[in-house]
Write a protein that holds these residues in place. Structure first.
Motif, mmCIF file in Angstrom:
data_model
loop_
_atom_site.group_PDB
_atom_site.id
_atom_site.type_symbol
_atom_site.label_atom_id
_atom_site.label_comp_id
_atom_site.label_asym_id
_atom_site.label_seq_id
_atom_site.Cartn_x
_atom_site.Cartn_y
_atom_site.Cartn_z
ATOM 1 N N LEU A 223 0.837 -1.205 0.000
ATOM 2 C CA LEU A 223 0.000 0.000 0.000
ATOM 3 C C LEU A 223 0.872 1.255 0.000
ATOM 4 C CD1 LEU A 223 -2.668 1.493 0.166
ATOM 5 C CD2 LEU A 223 -2.707 1.080 2.634
ATOM 6 N N THR A 224 2.003 1.171 0.678
ATOM 7 C CA THR A 224 2.904 2.322 0.737
ATOM 8 C C THR A 224 3.573 2.590 -0.614
ATOM 9 O OG1 THR A 224 3.330 1.792 3.051
ATOM 10 C CG2 THR A 224 4.901 3.284 1.979
ATOM 11 N N SER A 225 3.982 1.525 -1.301
ATOM 12 C CA SER A 225 4.803 1.716 -2.506
ATOM 13 C C SER A 225 4.018 1.690 -3.816
ATOM 14 C CB SER A 225 5.892 0.642 -2.562
ATOM 15 O OG SER A 225 5.289 -0.641 -2.609
ATOM 16 N N GLU A 226 2.854 1.053 -3.829
ATOM 17 C CA GLU A 226 2.186 0.799 -5.104
ATOM 18 C C GLU A 226 1.736 2.046 -5.884
ATOM 19 O OE1 GLU A 226 3.168 -2.197 -6.416
ATOM 20 O OE2 GLU A 226 1.133 -2.217 -7.239
ATOM 21 N N PRO A 227 1.172 3.073 -5.228
ATOM 22 C CA PRO A 227 0.720 4.212 -6.034
ATOM 23 C C PRO A 227 1.840 4.831 -6.878
ATOM 24 C CG PRO A 227 -0.293 4.282 -3.867
ATOM 25 C CD PRO A 227 0.727 3.175 -3.816
ATOM 26 N N VAL A 228 3.000 5.027 -6.279
ATOM 27 C CA VAL A 228 4.107 5.640 -7.018
ATOM 28 C C VAL A 228 4.649 4.678 -8.073
ATOM 29 C CG1 VAL A 228 6.446 6.587 -6.825
ATOM 30 C CG2 VAL A 228 4.697 7.190 -5.120
ATOM 31 N N ARG A 229 4.763 3.396 -7.699
ATOM 32 C CA ARG A 229 5.253 2.418 -8.681
ATOM 33 C C ARG A 229 4.313 2.353 -9.884
ATOM 34 N NH1 ARG A 229 4.349 -1.837 -11.084
ATOM 35 N NH2 ARG A 229 2.369 -2.126 -10.001
ATOM 36 N N HIS A 230 3.036 2.314 -9.615
ATOM 37 C CA HIS A 230 2.062 2.252 -10.706
ATOM 38 C C HIS A 230 2.185 3.474 -11.627
ATOM 39 C CE1 HIS A 230 -1.602 2.036 -12.964
ATOM 40 N NE2 HIS A 230 -2.058 3.145 -12.425
#
Ligand code: SAH
Length: 248
Positions: A223-230
């Motif tokens: 949840l912490t990393s996915e928005p930016v990775r996406h």
């Protein structure tokens, strides 16, 4: 038998487990000019949205097989909800090697071509369930932009750059397998957002309900990393589409 639990958590609220929106799914059904009563086989049918809506909207009948117990239950509930439970049938099981007794007019695998070792193997598997003159549907990623490095490909959750092709090369590969591409419907970046971003709220709510679960740390990290990775990778580099194929 089930898929890794992390997917049953992150995609528990998805009706469509790929970057297609309900509108794209309807566009695809219309594009195929399905006749009422067309038999559709769906390997890796997820929560059954394609079969259920095509049964409702185009009078399709058919079978879906999926290895997720949760998604298969959701598919059965969706069929009841849409009033098509007498037209569609969902099986919880491994679709690898699955060949239907009755030949289908449409045989599909949308976003699960690993079940037969890739696109070519999946086309060969689906062809065994297809009536003469039927249509095979393959849902598959392609590179919108070629990743400049292998690291970028990995950030798109691909094993390597060579896992996927650019769109023209993917289309050409179907020709090399002796299939005509007779239709295609492509996802867009907003569709990717629906698929990926919908996981974030699901993860957040799941974490609140399951703080002590053995997967809580993994889900928290995602949840912490996915928005930016996406936003930086999947959304920019990966395309996805469904390709309708007929044997030459
Ligand atoms: N076609 C569906 C689901 C795509 S996601 C849709 O578009 O919504 C990939 C699906 O493949 C998941 O539902 C997963 O449970 C299923 N799956 C993975 N391995 C499988 C296997 N060996 N047999 C059947 N289904 C499998």
């Amino acid at each position: 038998m089930d898929i890794p639990r992390i997917f049953n958590i992150t995609e528990s609220a998805h009706r469509i487990h790929n970057p297609f929106t309900p509108e794209k799914l309807a566009t695809l059904g219309a594009a195929l000019r399905l006749e009422r009563g067309t038999r559709v086989l769906d390997l890796g049918s997820g929560s059954g949205e394609m079969l259920c809506t095509w049964a409702r909207d185009y009078g399709a009948i058919g079978t879906g097989i999926d290895m997720s117990r949760l998604f298969t239950e959701q598919a059965k509930r969706r069929a009841e909800e849409l009033g098509v439970a007498d037209q569609v049938h969902f099986i919880h099981g491994d679709a690898a090697g699955y060949v239907s007794d009755e030949k289908a007019g449409v045989a599909a695998c949308l976003g699960a071509t690993w079940i037969a070792g890739g696109v070519a193997g999946t086309i060969a598997l689906l062809a065994r369930s297809l009536r003469t003159g039927g249509i095979i549907l393959i849902g598959e990623p392609y590179w919108r932009q070629l990743p400049p490095t292998e690291d970028v490909a990995k950030m798109c959750l691909a094993g390597s750059i060579s896992d996927f092709r650019m769109l023209p090369e993917l289309l050409a590969s179907f020709g090399q397998l002796d299939y005509d591409v007779v239709e295609m419907v492509l996802a867009d970046q907003e569709g990717w957002d629906r698929y990926e971003a919908a996981k974030w709220l699901t993860m957040r709510r799941w974490l609140e309900a399951h703080p002590d679960d053995e997967l809580a740390k993994e889900v928290r990290a995602k949840l912490t990393s996915e928005p930016v990775r996406h936003a930086a990778y999947t959304r920019e580099y990966l395309g996805w589409g469904v390709f309708a194929l007929m044997a030459r």
